[in-house]
Scaffold this motif. Structure first.
Motif, PDB file in Angstrom:
ATOM      1  N   LEU A  81     119.293  29.184  77.958  1.00  0.00           N
ATOM      2  CA  LEU A  81     119.128  29.698  76.604  1.00  0.00           C
ATOM      3  C   LEU A  81     119.818  31.052  76.442  1.00  0.00           C
ATOM      4  CD1 LEU A  81     117.926  29.524  73.773  1.00  0.00           C
ATOM      5  CD2 LEU A  81     115.819  30.491  74.710  1.00  0.00           C
ATOM      6  N   SER A  93     123.532  30.541  76.284  1.00  0.00           N
ATOM      7  CA  SER A  93     123.896  29.955  74.991  1.00  0.00           C
ATOM      8  C   SER A  93     123.913  31.018  73.899  1.00  0.00           C
ATOM      9  CB  SER A  93     122.925  28.837  74.614  1.00  0.00           C
ATOM     10  OG  SER A  93     123.020  27.774  75.521  1.00  0.00           O
ATOM     11  N   ARG A  94     122.893  31.853  73.876  1.00  0.00           N
ATOM     12  CA  ARG A  94     122.836  32.923  72.872  1.00  0.00           C
ATOM     13  C   ARG A  94     123.982  33.912  73.042  1.00  0.00           C
ATOM     14  NH1 ARG A  94     116.346  34.239  72.432  1.00  0.00           N
ATOM     15  NH2 ARG A  94     115.831  32.341  71.290  1.00  0.00           N
ATOM     16  N   ARG A 105     128.158  27.683  68.185  1.00  0.00           N
ATOM     17  CA  ARG A 105     126.780  27.384  67.780  1.00  0.00           C
ATOM     18  C   ARG A 105     126.532  25.900  67.481  1.00  0.00           C
ATOM     19  NH1 ARG A 105     122.026  29.577  66.204  1.00  0.00           N
ATOM     20  NH2 ARG A 105     120.985  28.660  64.413  1.00  0.00           N
ATOM     21  N   PRO A 106     127.337  25.218  66.668  1.00  0.00           N
ATOM     22  CA  PRO A 106     127.053  23.800  66.379  1.00  0.00           C
ATOM     23  C   PRO A 106     127.059  22.914  67.639  1.00  0.00           C
ATOM     24  CG  PRO A 106     128.673  24.648  64.829  1.00  0.00           C
ATOM     25  CD  PRO A 106     128.466  25.702  65.888  1.00  0.00           C
ATOM     26  N   LEU A 163     126.450  23.848  70.777  1.00  0.00           N
ATOM     27  CA  LEU A 163     125.283  24.169  71.614  1.00  0.00           C
ATOM     28  C   LEU A 163     123.988  23.695  70.965  1.00  0.00           C
ATOM     29  CD1 LEU A 163     126.408  27.731  72.715  1.00  0.00           C
ATOM     30  CD2 LEU A 163     126.325  25.687  74.137  1.00  0.00           C
ATOM     31  N   LYS A 164     123.895  23.849  69.657  1.00  0.00           N
ATOM     32  CA  LYS A 164     122.676  23.448  68.964  1.00  0.00           C
ATOM     33  C   LYS A 164     122.468  21.936  69.048  1.00  0.00           C
ATOM     34  CE  LYS A 164     120.151  24.418  64.775  1.00  0.00           C
ATOM     35  NZ  LYS A 164     119.087  25.236  65.311  1.00  0.00           N
ATOM     36  N   LYS A 165     123.556  21.191  68.974  1.00  0.00           N
ATOM     37  CA  LYS A 165     123.480  19.720  69.061  1.00  0.00           C
ATOM     38  C   LYS A 165     122.862  19.282  70.391  1.00  0.00           C
ATOM     39  CE  LYS A 165     126.446  15.660  69.001  1.00  0.00           C
ATOM     40  NZ  LYS A 165     127.829  15.174  68.994  1.00  0.00           N
ATOM     41  N   GLU A 166     123.151  20.007  71.446  1.00  0.00           N
ATOM     42  CA  GLU A 166     122.648  19.670  72.777  1.00  0.00           C
ATOM     43  C   GLU A 166     121.300  20.310  73.084  1.00  0.00           C
ATOM     44  OE1 GLU A 166     123.860  17.497  75.045  1.00  0.00           O
ATOM     45  OE2 GLU A 166     125.295  16.935  73.503  1.00  0.00           O
ATOM     46  N   GLY A 167     120.799  21.082  72.160  1.00  0.00           N
ATOM     47  CA  GLY A 167     119.476  21.705  72.340  1.00  0.00           C
ATOM     48  C   GLY A 167     119.532  23.012  73.032  1.00  0.00           C
ATOM     49  N   CYS A 214     127.178  32.416  71.726  1.00  0.00           N
ATOM     50  CA  CYS A 214     127.198  32.427  70.257  1.00  0.00           C
ATOM     51  C   CYS A 214     127.529  33.818  69.723  1.00  0.00           C
ATOM     52  CB  CYS A 214     125.862  31.950  69.696  1.00  0.00           C
ATOM     53  SG  CYS A 214     125.614  30.185  69.855  1.00  0.00           S
ATOM     54  N   GLU A 268     130.948  32.507  67.177  1.00  0.00           N
ATOM     55  CA  GLU A 268     129.982  31.783  66.351  1.00  0.00           C
ATOM     56  C   GLU A 268     130.318  30.295  66.239  1.00  0.00           C
ATOM     57  OE1 GLU A 268     126.551  31.232  64.358  1.00  0.00           O
ATOM     58  OE2 GLU A 268     127.177  33.133  65.231  1.00  0.00           O
TER      59      GLU A 268
END
Length: 64
Positions: free
Chosen positions: A43, A46-47, A57-58, A60-64, A50, A54
């Motif tokens: 996490l 990932s942050r 983000r999509p 990484l967000k897709k993979e949780g 991002c 930026e």
């Protein structure tokens, strides 16, 4: 085998953003179990990615 799974989990954000060889990371974690620590590291990476770009983000967000 278990270490391989943990390593893959930690490297997942780099793999997804194709930045695996672009960064060096040193982390100290305390408390919790090994899996919880790996999730926390994932996490945080990932942050940080991002913050760098930026557009990650999509993906990484897709993979949780």
């Amino acid at each position: 085998y278990y270490l391989h799974i943990i390593t893959n989990k930690i490297n997942q954000p780099f793999t997804l953003t194709e930045t695996l060889s672009s960064y060096n990371v040193k982390v100290n974690v305390y408390g919790g179990g090994v899996n919880g620590q790996a999730e926390s590291i994932r996490l945080a990476i990932s942050r940080a990615l991002c913050e760098v770009n930026e557009e990650y983000r999509p993906v990484l967000k897709k993979e949780g």
